[in-house]
Scaffold this motif. Structure first.
Motif, short mmCIF file in Angstrom:
data_model
loop_
_atom_site.label_atom_id
_atom_site.label_comp_id
_atom_site.label_asym_id
_atom_site.label_seq_id
_atom_site.Cartn_x
_atom_site.Cartn_y
_atom_site.Cartn_z
N VAL A 17 73.02 20.52 15.29
CA VAL A 17 74.33 19.88 15.40
C VAL A 17 75.01 20.28 16.70
CG1 VAL A 17 76.65 19.80 14.40
CG2 VAL A 17 74.66 19.54 12.93
N MET A 18 74.93 21.56 17.06
CA MET A 18 75.56 22.02 18.30
C MET A 18 74.89 21.38 19.51
SD MET A 18 76.67 25.99 17.48
CE MET A 18 75.29 26.65 18.28
N VAL A 19 73.57 21.26 19.49
CA VAL A 19 72.87 20.62 20.61
C VAL A 19 73.26 19.15 20.71
CG1 VAL A 19 70.58 19.90 21.41
CG2 VAL A 19 70.95 22.24 20.65
N LEU A 20 73.32 18.47 19.58
CA LEU A 20 73.72 17.06 19.60
C LEU A 20 75.15 16.88 20.10
CD1 LEU A 20 72.11 15.72 16.31
CD2 LEU A 20 71.40 15.25 18.66
N LEU A 21 76.05 17.75 19.71
CA LEU A 21 77.43 17.66 20.21
C LEU A 21 77.48 17.92 21.70
CD1 LEU A 21 79.45 19.46 17.39
CD2 LEU A 21 79.54 17.05 18.02
N LEU A 22 76.71 18.87 22.16
CA LEU A 22 76.68 19.16 23.59
C LEU A 22 76.14 17.98 24.38
CD1 LEU A 22 77.15 21.34 25.76
CD2 LEU A 22 74.78 22.04 25.43
#
Length: 116
Positions: A17-22
């Motif tokens: 999720v953090m990678v996708l948000l970034l």
């Protein structure tokens, strides 16, 4: 410390999720601008860019440009003077001066617009 399978899956999910948000914050999808409605004109678009008119084409363009003003004589006089210098007349009867920068940027001694 021993990791439970559910905790490992939860951590992997959080990292994903953090990678996708970034990635989504850096990758922006831009849509092309919606086309704007053009004012109806009896003249084609030819003649509204600087230097695209011949001097003999100024009179009919200025007559149309000044057709809706109450001050036709001064409007036509200054429009033809501006057209002779810039060789372009903005489309329509009012505004649209962004199409002809020379026409738009020529100012009077007081700083007002020279061209109608």
């Amino acid at each position: 410390m021993e990791w439970k399978p559910s905790l490992v899956i939860l951590l992997q999910y959080l990292i994903l999720v953090m990678v996708l948000l970034l990635v989504s914050s850096h990758a922006s999808i831009t849509e092309p601008p919606t086309p704007q409605a053009q004012p109806p004109s009896i003249f084609p678009m030819y003649g509204i860019t600087p230097g695209s008119l011949h001097p003999q084409e100024c009179a009919p363009r200025c007559t149309y440009r000044c057709s809706k003003t109450a001050f036709k004589k001064p409007c036509i006089f200054f429009c033809e003077k501006c057209c002779a210098k810039c060789l372009c007349v903005p489309p329509g009867t009012y505004g649209n001066k962004q199409f002809c920068p020379c026409y738009n940027n020529w100012k009077t001694k007081r700083g007002g617009p020279k061209c109608p």
